[in-house]
Design a protein around this motif. Sequence first.
Motif, PDB file in Angstrom:
ATOM      1  N   PHE A 181       0.845  -1.192   0.000  1.00  0.00           N
ATOM      2  CA  PHE A 181       0.000   0.000   0.000  1.00  0.00           C
ATOM      3  C   PHE A 181       0.879   1.239   0.000  1.00  0.00           C
ATOM      4  O   PHE A 181       1.785   1.369   0.817  1.00  0.00           O
ATOM      5  CB  PHE A 181      -0.904   0.042   1.236  1.00  0.00           C
ATOM      6  N   SER A 182       0.628   2.134  -0.933  1.00  0.00           N
ATOM      7  CA  SER A 182       1.311   3.426  -0.976  1.00  0.00           C
ATOM      8  C   SER A 182       0.454   4.392  -1.773  1.00  0.00           C
ATOM      9  O   SER A 182      -0.457   3.981  -2.504  1.00  0.00           O
ATOM     10  CB  SER A 182       2.707   3.299  -1.591  1.00  0.00           C
ATOM     11  N   LEU A 183       0.740   5.660  -1.628  1.00  0.00           N
ATOM     12  CA  LEU A 183      -0.050   6.700  -2.280  1.00  0.00           C
ATOM     13  C   LEU A 183       0.631   7.175  -3.558  1.00  0.00           C
ATOM     14  O   LEU A 183       1.850   7.358  -3.591  1.00  0.00           O
ATOM     15  CB  LEU A 183      -0.222   7.901  -1.348  1.00  0.00           C
ATOM     16  N   ILE A 189      -0.948  14.328  -2.421  1.00  0.00           N
ATOM     17  CA  ILE A 189      -1.259  15.766  -2.407  1.00  0.00           C
ATOM     18  C   ILE A 189      -2.648  15.995  -1.838  1.00  0.00           C
ATOM     19  O   ILE A 189      -2.860  16.865  -0.989  1.00  0.00           O
ATOM     20  CB  ILE A 189      -1.133  16.353  -3.831  1.00  0.00           C
ATOM     21  N   GLN A 190      -3.604  15.199  -2.291  1.00  0.00           N
ATOM     22  CA  GLN A 190      -4.980  15.342  -1.815  1.00  0.00           C
ATOM     23  C   GLN A 190      -5.079  15.073  -0.306  1.00  0.00           C
ATOM     24  O   GLN A 190      -5.754  15.822   0.420  1.00  0.00           O
ATOM     25  CB  GLN A 190      -5.901  14.386  -2.562  1.00  0.00           C
ATOM     26  N   VAL A 191      -4.404  14.035   0.172  1.00  0.00           N
ATOM     27  CA  VAL A 191      -4.434  13.700   1.595  1.00  0.00           C
ATOM     28  C   VAL A 191      -3.890  14.856   2.428  1.00  0.00           C
ATOM     29  O   VAL A 191      -4.467  15.233   3.454  1.00  0.00           O
ATOM     30  CB  VAL A 191      -3.626  12.413   1.861  1.00  0.00           C
ATOM     31  N   LEU A 192      -2.780  15.429   1.996  1.00  0.00           N
ATOM     32  CA  LEU A 192      -2.177  16.528   2.749  1.00  0.00           C
ATOM     33  C   LEU A 192      -3.052  17.767   2.738  1.00  0.00           C
ATOM     34  O   LEU A 192      -3.231  18.433   3.767  1.00  0.00           O
ATOM     35  CB  LEU A 192      -0.794  16.857   2.178  1.00  0.00           C
ATOM     36  N   VAL A 193      -3.598  18.104   1.593  1.00  0.00           N
ATOM     37  CA  VAL A 193      -4.459  19.282   1.497  1.00  0.00           C
ATOM     38  C   VAL A 193      -5.704  19.102   2.354  1.00  0.00           C
ATOM     39  O   VAL A 193      -6.143  20.031   3.057  1.00  0.00           O
ATOM     40  CB  VAL A 193      -4.830  19.570   0.026  1.00  0.00           C
TER      41      VAL A 193
END
Length: 307
Positions: A181-183, A189-193
């Motif tokens: 599992f990795s992004l 970017i979406q997770v951080l925003v």
Amino acid sequence: MPTITRSRYEVDLHIHSTCSDGSFTPREIVELARAKGLKAIAIADHDTVEGVAEAVAAGAERSIEVVPAVELSIKNEPEKDFVELHLLGYFIDHQDEELNDILNRIVQARIEQKIRQIKVLQDDGIDVSVEEVFSVARGVPGRPHIAEVVMRRNPGRFASKEELFAEYLTVGGKAYTKRSFSLTLAEAIQVLVEAGGVPVLAHPGAYNKVNDVEAMIRRAQEIGLQGLEIAYTYNKNRPHYGLAPAEMQTLLARFEALADELDLVKTGGSDFHGEGKDIELGEMGMNYVEFQELKIRSSFTATLDQS
């Protein structure tokens, strides 16, 4: 503790603690930052925010601004030239449940991946054990922890850690395996925003597996990248060990110009790990005016997240 001299910069936003692959605790890092005259720091551990709360609390006691941060390892997408990228997230809500759920999944996948990599090394007759690597790691296990144990237990097998990485641990190496599992970069970017953070590409000059770095950054900006790490200790990290000062300045200027062209916020940091790396806290970073620009961008990001 290293010899304490006043920092060259006021702000250092790339620091690792014992929660990933550093040798100092978050509180020890804050104490060192205060002694060196830093005004603000970010402990950006690999794929974990475990040390943020301790650092923030210590910073409040010592009048050091601590930016909640993380450094995410990104899934390789060779077709997009996104290979071995690292994404920094600044001013994140480190208590965000969704963010922490995702980080927990990433860490578990990292653990499984490191066990597989160690097994490959063992099958090739290299003396290294899972237990010793994980005891060295203390926090989130990484390739540097494997390298540390291998180099110590197999003297003469590799001329340097760089040789070990090239043969076994880098993309295409004998022990390279994908995580379960990795992004992707877009997902990260979406997770951080969504966690209120500003996504910044770490050390853009270090990606020697990328065919066209500038084109890659332009594509990343199109999917939401907001910043570039400019000042960085390239001369003390792979793949630029020993880079001459003039070449270093050319490299930094190249990405500073690109950040200006693309209206990307500029950050900087030392990639301080403590013992084991000849890098001082605050050796690279940013001044306080540049830091305020990042804070303005983070406020804008937070507003978008709430809309």
